[in-house]
Design a protein around this motif. Structure first.
Motif, PDB file in Angstrom:
ATOM      1  N   HIS A   1      -6.790  10.109   5.602  1.00 51.25           N
ATOM      2  CA  HIS A   1      -6.494   9.746   6.987  1.00 51.25           C
ATOM      3  C   HIS A   1      -6.633  10.964   7.896  1.00 51.25           C
ATOM      4  O   HIS A   1      -6.251  10.934   9.057  1.00 51.25           O
TER       5      HIS A   1
ATOM      6  N   VAL B   1      -2.544 -12.799   0.592  1.00 53.47           N
ATOM      7  CA  VAL B   1      -2.819 -11.561   1.330  1.00 53.47           C
ATOM      8  C   VAL B   1      -4.284 -11.203   1.102  1.00 53.47           C
ATOM      9  O   VAL B   1      -4.702 -10.982  -0.040  1.00 53.47           O
TER      10      VAL B   1
ATOM     11  N   LEU C   1       0.198   8.298   5.921  1.00 54.67           N
ATOM     12  CA  LEU C   1      -0.052   7.425   7.060  1.00 54.67           C
ATOM     13  C   LEU C   1      -1.212   7.909   7.911  1.00 54.67           C
ATOM     14  O   LEU C   1      -1.373   9.115   8.129  1.00 54.67           O
ATOM     15  N   ASP C   2      -2.004   6.961   8.416  1.00 51.19           N
ATOM     16  CA  ASP C   2      -3.040   7.302   9.395  1.00 51.19           C
ATOM     17  C   ASP C   2      -2.355   7.789  10.677  1.00 51.19           C
ATOM     18  O   ASP C   2      -1.153   7.588  10.867  1.00 51.19           O
TER      19      ASP C   2
ATOM     20  N   SER D   1       0.847  -1.195   0.000  1.00 51.25           N
ATOM     21  CA  SER D   1       0.000   0.000   0.000  1.00 51.25           C
ATOM     22  C   SER D   1       0.885   1.249   0.000  1.00 51.25           C
ATOM     23  O   SER D   1       2.095   1.186   0.243  1.00 51.25           O
TER      24      SER D   1
ATOM     25  N   THR E   1      -0.270   5.118  12.865  1.00 53.20           N
ATOM     26  CA  THR E   1       0.984   4.692  12.245  1.00 53.20           C
ATOM     27  C   THR E   1       1.959   5.880  12.176  1.00 53.20           C
ATOM     28  O   THR E   1       3.169   5.715  12.382  1.00 53.20           O
TER      29      THR E   1
ATOM     30  N   ARG F   1       6.746   3.590   4.477  1.00 53.74           N
ATOM     31  CA  ARG F   1       7.468   3.042   5.630  1.00 53.74           C
ATOM     32  C   ARG F   1       8.715   2.266   5.216  1.00 53.74           C
ATOM     33  O   ARG F   1       9.705   2.227   5.942  1.00 53.74           O
TER      34      ARG F   1
ATOM     35  N   GLY G   1      -9.012   4.567   7.769  1.00 56.35           N
ATOM     36  CA  GLY G   1      -8.531   3.296   8.297  1.00 56.35           C
ATOM     37  C   GLY G   1      -7.017   3.255   8.279  1.00 56.35           C
ATOM     38  O   GLY G   1      -6.386   4.060   7.581  1.00 56.35           O
ATOM     39  N   PRO G   2      -6.422   2.329   9.025  1.00 58.32           N
ATOM     40  CA  PRO G   2      -4.962   2.269   9.109  1.00 58.32           C
ATOM     41  C   PRO G   2      -4.300   1.982   7.755  1.00 58.32           C
ATOM     42  O   PRO G   2      -4.948   1.475   6.818  1.00 58.32           O
ATOM     43  N   SER G   3      -3.032   2.305   7.683  1.00 61.07           N
ATOM     44  CA  SER G   3      -2.226   1.959   6.515  1.00 61.07           C
ATOM     45  C   SER G   3      -2.328   0.453   6.281  1.00 61.07           C
ATOM     46  O   SER G   3      -2.140  -0.334   7.210  1.00 61.07           O
ATOM     47  N   GLY G   4      -2.651   0.053   5.055  1.00 64.49           N
ATOM     48  CA  GLY G   4      -2.744  -1.374   4.718  1.00 64.49           C
ATOM     49  C   GLY G   4      -4.101  -2.001   4.968  1.00 64.49           C
ATOM     50  O   GLY G   4      -4.270  -3.212   4.780  1.00 64.49           O
TER      51      GLY G   4
ATOM     52  N   GLY H   1       1.062   3.754   2.139  1.00 68.21           N
ATOM     53  CA  GLY H   1       1.701   3.979   3.437  1.00 68.21           C
ATOM     54  C   GLY H   1       2.773   2.936   3.741  1.00 68.21           C
ATOM     55  O   GLY H   1       3.739   3.217   4.455  1.00 68.21           O
ATOM     56  N   GLN H   2       2.622   1.738   3.220  1.00 70.90           N
ATOM     57  CA  GLN H   2       3.646   0.711   3.419  1.00 70.90           C
ATOM     58  C   GLN H   2       4.904   1.061   2.631  1.00 70.90           C
ATOM     59  O   GLN H   2       6.024   0.897   3.103  1.00 70.90           O
TER      60      GLN H   2
END
Ligand SMILES: Nc1ncnc2c1ncn2[C@@H]1O[C@H](COP(=O)(O)OP(=O)(O)OP(=O)(O)O)[C@@H](O)[C@H]1O
Ligand SMILES: Nc1ncnc2c1ncn2[C@@H]1O[C@H](COP(=O)(O)OP(=O)(O)OP(=O)(O)O)[C@@H](O)[C@H]1O
Ligand SMILES: [Mg+2]
Ligand SMILES: [Mg+2]
Lengths: 225, 225
Positions: free
Chosen positions: B199, B18, A172-173, A143, A176, A149, B38-41, A145-146
């Protein structure tokens, strides 16, 4: 430690001149924690690229520990870029054809560690940013945001003295993002220097000094009490 | 108008599965303004890609106006993607070798307007996002937030009925972000449908309905009073 004196950055687009930075004066001491804010297009990424030696001023001087970077030897410049500076790009700049682990391992390749040690260190960096179970994924299997990171893990894996971070929490949310800020704050507590571009006040509040840019110049420069 | 029924999206990475979306049920009526957080991923971009017909479910059904999209003719699918939906990508996806004006002009090329009219419409869209003086720049001659705004201008230039926006203000300072939200709010007021991944709570507050994702499922779905 880092000093920009009367730096201009002028891009040419067709017949037009774009002044991305104008007569820019800026001093940063070792161990400072600085946030850079400002409108879209005000020169933040350009400033970071010059500080990280990814770009050169059109006019003016960049002094690192009182030495003009334009007269540094290639070996010294390479050591600066690969070992002393960790750069987190606004658009990540990951290698697309290889997985997250190898992307994070890359800065370690010129060092003296064994292949097994490099993989272990890279995996720990990925675990620190919450991606221990995604090490086999290529960037297009992650994703947004991944990917951000992975770019962060790559920037910190060599334990550099200077972190240049261009909007590290932009994708990122908040939870995170807070985890990433913990990592960056910890790096600062060990005595390292942090220069962080952000457009979020609550991220800038982690810094000791907040600089606002406007049209390629410093509009304000405030230290926290 | 849009209905997802028991949709799974399963990616294969090596020997691993996944589960990006799990047994996902979701209904959207015409003219709704929805924010997805929602969170990253957690599956936000995956959901948007499926809604915009850029990706297909592994299991389950996607009904558009009660018609299963997997049995739509190629002509109908193309019309949906090019004319009815405007997509703002999390990583912009601009054509790197051509300038901002041509990037924004692209969705108009299959329509009936003259080349001069297309250029005028594309220039107006760039002016609406504050980039009227940057139309000649290629993507690598623009800042991160400027590239994001070119992607936004491109998504709205065909006046689509459905806007799918993946973190449209992620690279923008708050003032520029507010200008973009004005544009999106206006498109909604004309009766169009907006699905916006963000986010940031203050961006989500523009919507009438806020959905939180977690691990590929809907954790909460609340309408404003
Ligand atoms: N092509 C792919 N192959 C394998 N896994 C994928 C692929 N695309 C996404 N994933 C995985 O699916 C999950 C959901 O991804 P998605 O891009 O939808 O997340 P997201 O909610 O948009 O995250 P972010 O906020 O970081 O952008 C992630 O865990 C990601 O690693
Ligand atoms: N290679 C280039 N060629 C021409 N103009 C450029 C180039 N790179 C940047 N610019 C211009 O220089 C100005 C500053 O760009 P910069 O990327 O530093 O902005 P920024 O403050 O990082 O913006 P953002 O918040 O949108 O990321 C912008 O107006 C941009 O259009
Ligand atoms: Mg930038
Ligand atoms: Mg995403």
């Amino acid at each position: 430690m880092i000093k920009l004196e009367k730096v201009d950055k002028i891009y040419k687009v067709g017949a037009e001149d774009v002044h991305a930075l104008r007569r820019f004066d800026f001093t940063i001491d070792k161990g400072e924690y600085i946030a850079i804010m400002g409108p879209s297009g005000s020169g933040k990424s350009t400033l970071l690229n010059i500080l990280g030696l990814l770009d050169v001023p059109t006019n003016g001087v960049y002094l690192f520990n009182n030495e003009d970077v334009t007269v540094m030897s290639d070996a010294r410049l390479a050591e600066f870029r690969n070992k002393r500076v960790g750069f987190i790009f606004q658009t990540f700049n990951l290698l697309p054809r290889t997985n997250a682990l190898h992307n994070v391992e890359l800065p370690l390749i010129y060092g003296k560690k064994s292949p097994a040690a490099r993989k272990g260190i890279a995996l720990e960096a990925l675990e620190a940013v919450g991606l221990g179970d995604r090490w086999k994924h290529k960037p297009n299997e992650l994703s947004g945001g991944q990917r951000q990171r992975v770019a962060i893990a790559r920037a910190i894996v060599n334990e550099p003295e200077i972190i240049l971070a261009d909007e590290p929490t932009g994708n990122l949310d908040s939870k995170t993002g807070a985890e990433i800020m913990d990592i960056i704050d910890n790096i600062h507590r060990k005595g390292n220097t942090i220069i962080l571009v952000t457009h979020e006040d609550y991220i800038a509040d982690h810094a000791d000094r907040i600089i606002h840019l406007l049209d390629g110049q410093i509009e304000s420069d405030k230290r926290r009490e």
